[in-house]
Write a protein that holds these residues in place. Structure first.
Motif: not given
Length: 171
Positions: A112-114, A118-119, A130-133
């Protein structure tokens, strides 16, 4: 005096007729859980400070004490192996800290992980950004939950990539 005796008898009869059942006191359990949470936060903050000092992290603006209270904190080395996970992770996904140390954060992913998200995370990590998901992760029991991840590269005082730190919260 006889009216006082009659009053006491009437009150005793009244309370005896109520059929009140006594229950054990549970407030000590609440206190114990709160104390245990505080102790875990303290232990986790000591471990995080040790990792930061040992690896000479550049100081940052994170309030780790607050983050440890409200979120799960995961630290990976530059090769993305988990070197630290806060103890409140058990509440979010059921994994014990000892079960995830040395493993990749991919342990939480599944069908179920998109893959697009993920990419995007992988590209942010490769470019040291940095990232926010929001990611669909898996608990230890196999159930799915939405997880907001805020990830940051951590650099040492030489400017070299040292670790990645992620603050996670069930969305």
């Amino acid at each position: 005096m006889s009216t006082l005796h009659q009053y006491d008898s009437a009150i005793a009869n009244y309370y005896n007729a109520m059929r009140v059942k006594t229950l054990p006191l549970y407030s000590f359990d609440f206190h114990h859980e709160y104390r245990k949470d505080l102790q875990n936060i303290f232990v986790d903050s000591v471990k995080l400070r040790a990792i930061a000092q040992d690896n000479k992290w550049v100081s940052n603006e994170w309030d780790l004490q607050e983050k440890l209270q409200e979120e799960v904190v995961i630290v990976t080395d530059a090769q993305l192996r988990i070197v630290f996970a806060s103890q409140n992770m058990v509440k979010m996904n059921g994994y014990e800290v000892s079960e995830v140390l040395g493993k990749s954060p991919k342990i939480f992913q599944g069908e179920a992980t998109n893959h697009i998200i993920s990419k995007e995370i992988r590209l942010a990590i490769q470019s040291q950004q940095s990232f926010e998901k929001v990611v669909m992760n898996y608990k230890k029991d196999g159930s799915i939950y939405a997880c907001t991840i805020k990830g940051f590269p951590v650099f040492n005082i030489k400017g070299e990539l040292s670790h990645y730190i992620a603050f996670e919260k069930a969305a």
